[in-house]
Write a protein that holds these residues in place. Structure first.
Motif, PDB file in Angstrom:
ATOM      1  N   GLN A 179       1.410   6.912  -6.863  1.00  0.00           N
ATOM      2  CA  GLN A 179       0.364   7.883  -7.196  1.00  0.00           C
ATOM      3  C   GLN A 179       0.796   9.314  -6.889  1.00  0.00           C
ATOM      4  OE1 GLN A 179      -3.815   6.552  -6.068  1.00  0.00           O
ATOM      5  NE2 GLN A 179      -2.619   4.998  -5.001  1.00  0.00           N
ATOM      6  N   GLN A 180       1.427   9.507  -5.745  1.00  0.00           N
ATOM      7  CA  GLN A 180       1.840  10.855  -5.371  1.00  0.00           C
ATOM      8  C   GLN A 180       2.940  11.381  -6.280  1.00  0.00           C
ATOM      9  OE1 GLN A 180       2.755  10.275  -1.177  1.00  0.00           O
ATOM     10  NE2 GLN A 180       0.820  11.222  -0.562  1.00  0.00           N
ATOM     11  N   PRO A 215      -6.954   4.678   0.175  1.00  0.00           N
ATOM     12  CA  PRO A 215      -5.605   4.490  -0.370  1.00  0.00           C
ATOM     13  C   PRO A 215      -5.251   5.455  -1.506  1.00  0.00           C
ATOM     14  CG  PRO A 215      -7.082   2.893  -1.332  1.00  0.00           C
ATOM     15  CD  PRO A 215      -7.918   3.709  -0.384  1.00  0.00           C
ATOM     16  N   ILE A 216      -6.153   6.380  -1.809  1.00  0.00           N
ATOM     17  CA  ILE A 216      -5.957   7.258  -2.964  1.00  0.00           C
ATOM     18  C   ILE A 216      -5.606   8.664  -2.493  1.00  0.00           C
ATOM     19  CG2 ILE A 216      -6.976   8.198  -5.062  1.00  0.00           C
ATOM     20  CD1 ILE A 216      -8.872   5.827  -5.101  1.00  0.00           C
ATOM     21  N   PRO A 217      -4.427   9.181  -2.844  1.00  0.00           N
ATOM     22  CA  PRO A 217      -4.054  10.541  -2.469  1.00  0.00           C
ATOM     23  C   PRO A 217      -4.959  11.576  -3.151  1.00  0.00           C
ATOM     24  CG  PRO A 217      -2.131   9.267  -3.159  1.00  0.00           C
ATOM     25  CD  PRO A 217      -3.339   8.473  -3.536  1.00  0.00           C
ATOM     26  N   TYR A 238      -0.631  15.870   0.594  1.00  0.00           N
ATOM     27  CA  TYR A 238      -0.368  14.657   1.368  1.00  0.00           C
ATOM     28  C   TYR A 238      -1.602  13.901   1.843  1.00  0.00           C
ATOM     29  CZ  TYR A 238       4.438  16.264   1.452  1.00  0.00           C
ATOM     30  OH  TYR A 238       5.687  16.666   1.077  1.00  0.00           O
ATOM     31  N   ASP A 239      -2.753  14.540   1.881  1.00  0.00           N
ATOM     32  CA  ASP A 239      -3.954  13.850   2.374  1.00  0.00           C
ATOM     33  C   ASP A 239      -4.387  12.733   1.433  1.00  0.00           C
ATOM     34  OD1 ASP A 239      -4.022  15.356   4.611  1.00  0.00           O
ATOM     35  OD2 ASP A 239      -6.068  16.065   4.362  1.00  0.00           O
ATOM     36  N   ARG A 240      -5.078  11.756   2.005  1.00  0.00           N
ATOM     37  CA  ARG A 240      -5.587  10.637   1.210  1.00  0.00           C
ATOM     38  C   ARG A 240      -7.055  10.406   1.524  1.00  0.00           C
ATOM     39  NH1 ARG A 240      -2.008   5.495   2.335  1.00  0.00           N
ATOM     40  NH2 ARG A 240      -2.059   6.311   4.451  1.00  0.00           N
ATOM     41  N   GLN A 253       0.829  -1.215   0.000  1.00  0.00           N
ATOM     42  CA  GLN A 253       0.000   0.000   0.000  1.00  0.00           C
ATOM     43  C   GLN A 253       0.855   1.253   0.000  1.00  0.00           C
ATOM     44  OE1 GLN A 253      -3.577   0.185   2.408  1.00  0.00           O
ATOM     45  NE2 GLN A 253      -3.071   2.255   3.056  1.00  0.00           N
ATOM     46  N   VAL A 263       0.779   4.085  -2.938  1.00  0.00           N
ATOM     47  CA  VAL A 263       0.492   5.486  -2.624  1.00  0.00           C
ATOM     48  C   VAL A 263       1.628   6.371  -3.108  1.00  0.00           C
ATOM     49  CG1 VAL A 263       0.242   7.154  -0.736  1.00  0.00           C
ATOM     50  CG2 VAL A 263      -1.036   5.000  -0.678  1.00  0.00           C
TER      51      VAL A 263
END
Length: 331
Positions: free
Chosen positions: A61-62, A176-178, A171-173, A54, A58
Motif C-alpha cells: 500500500q505504501q 492496517p491501512i497507511p 508513515y502513519d497508519r 500484514q 502495508v
C-alpha cells in the motif's frame, strides 16, 4: 432548422458520452491482479516467505500510493487524448519546494506553494498543447526538460526540511491501512466521481473519443484539455508532498528515480484505458497500479535483480495490451 438542432444535440451528446463513460474495461486488470497475486503467493511461499503478511500488505500500500496518485492524474489526461511526461520532474521540484517552504513558513504555506506551482505547470502544458498546437508528447517533454534544467542548476542534493507533524502523512497508519493509501483512495474516488457524475467528466470522454465531434457539439475542447493537465499536475504535486513527507526533505531525483512518468502511463494502459483517449477509467488504473505493486513485492521478497524485474514487468504490460487489443477487435 436551428431550433431542432439545439434541442436534439445535447440529448444525443449526453447519451453518447454516458455510454462511452460506462465502458470502463476494469474487470480484466483485476482478474490479472488475482492471477499475479496467486502465482506470487505460491512462489514466495515456496521460497520461505510470506507475501500476504500484514507487513507485506502495508508495504504494498505504501509503495503504490505515490504512483497511484500520479496515475490517477495521468488517466484524466490520457482519457482526453493527451498525456504528461513532465510529472516525474514536477514531483522532484514540488518535493523541494514543499520542504524548503515548510522549513521557512510552515506546513500550510508549503502545501499552498506546491498546489500553485503544480497548477501553473499544468496550465503551461495545456496552453502549449492547445494554443501552440504542439503534440502532447513533445510539449510535456519540453516542459520536463525545463524543470530538469531548474533542478540541475539549483540543487545538488536534498534540500529543506519537512516538520515531523507532516512526516506522519508518509508513515502513519489507521489500523492496517497507511494514511498515504487513504490519500490515494480519496483522490481516486474523487476522480471516479468527476468522470461519472459531472459534466466535465462526460466532456473529457467526448474530447478523447472524437475532439472534432465534441467541438461541433458545443464542447470547448481546449478548455477540457487544459483542465485535465492542471488536474494531472496537481496529482503530481500531491505525490511530491507525499514523498517529501516520507523523506523528511525534498530531493531533486525522487521523481525520476521512481520513474513516475512512464510507470504512471504503464499503470493507466495496463488498466485498460486507451492511449488514444475516450475509453477507460480510474478504476482500471487502480488495478494497474496494484498489479505493478504486487509484482514489485514479489520481486523484492524473491530478491530478483533489476534487469529481470524490468523484463517481467514489460512482458506483463505487453501481454495485457495484446489481450485488450484482441478484445476490442472481436467486438
Amino acid at each position: 432548422m436551428n431550433q431542432p438542432t439545439k434541442t436534439l444535440r445535447p440529448t444525443v451528446r449526453n447519451a453518447t458520452v454516458r455510454k462511452i463513460a460506462a465502458d470502463s474495461p476494469a474487470r480484466p486488470v483485476f482478474i490479472a491482479l488475482a492471477v499475479v497475486a496467486a502465482v506470487g503467493w505460491i512462489l514466495v511461499n515456496a521460497d520461505g516467505g510470506q507475501l500476504f503478511s500484514q507487513d507485506s500488505l502495508v508495504g504494498i500500500q505504501q509503495r503504490s500510493a505515490a504512483l497511484g496518485i500520479v496515475a490517477v492524474g495521468q488517466t484524466l489526461a490520457i482519457l482526453a487524448g493527451s498525456l504528461d511526461l513532465s510529472v516525474a520532474y514536477l514531483i522532484s521540484l514540488t518535493s523541494l519546494v514543499a520542504a524548503e517552504t515548510m522549513a521557512e513558513y510552515g506546513v500550510l504555506a508549503g502545501i499552498g506553494a506546491v498546489l500553485v506551482l503544480s497548477a501553473l505547470v499544468g496550465l503551461v502544458n495545456g496552453l502549449v498543447i492547445t494554443k501552440l498546437k504542439v503534440h502532447a508528447f513533445i510539449a510535456t517533454l519540453g516542459v520536463a526538460l525545463i524543470i530538469r534544467g531548474i533542478l540541475d542548476d539549483r540543487y545538488d542534493g536534498p534540500a529543506g526540511s519537512v516538520p515531523t507533524s507532516f512526516q506522519r502523512l508518509g508513515y502513519d497508519r489507521i489500523g492496517p491501512i497507511p494514511v498515504s493509501a487513504l490519500l490515494w483512495g480519496g483522490i481516486a474516488i474523487a476522480a471516479i466521481l468527476l468522470l461519472r457524475r459531472t459534466t466535465l467528466g462526460f466532456r473529457i470522454y467526448a474530447v478523447g473519443g472524437d475532439p472534432e465531434v465534441a467541438r461541433l457539439s458545443g464542447v470547448r475542447t481546449d478548455r477540457i484539455i487544459m483542465a485535465t493537465h492542471v488536474l494531472c499536475s496537481l496529482c503530481a504535486g500531491a505525490a511530491g508532498l507525499l514523498l517529501a513527507a516520507r523523506l523528511g526533505a525534498g530531493a531533486p531525483t525522487v521523481g525520476t528515480d521512481g520513474g513516475y512518468d512512464l510507470e504512471s502511463i504503464a499503470a493507466v494502459v495496463l488498466g485498460g484505458t486507451a492511449l488514444a483517449g475516450g475509453r477507460g477509467g480510474v478504476a482500471g488504473t487502480v488495478g494497474g497500479v496494484l498489479v505493478l505493486a504486487v509484482l514489485d513485492s514479489v520481486f523484492n521478497q524473491l530478491e530478483v535483480n533489476s534487469f529481470a524485474k524490468d523484463v517481467v514487468r514489460g512482458v506483463v504490460i505487453v501481454a495485457a495490451l495484446a489481450v485488450y487489443a484482441r478484445g476490442r477487435r472481436s467486438k
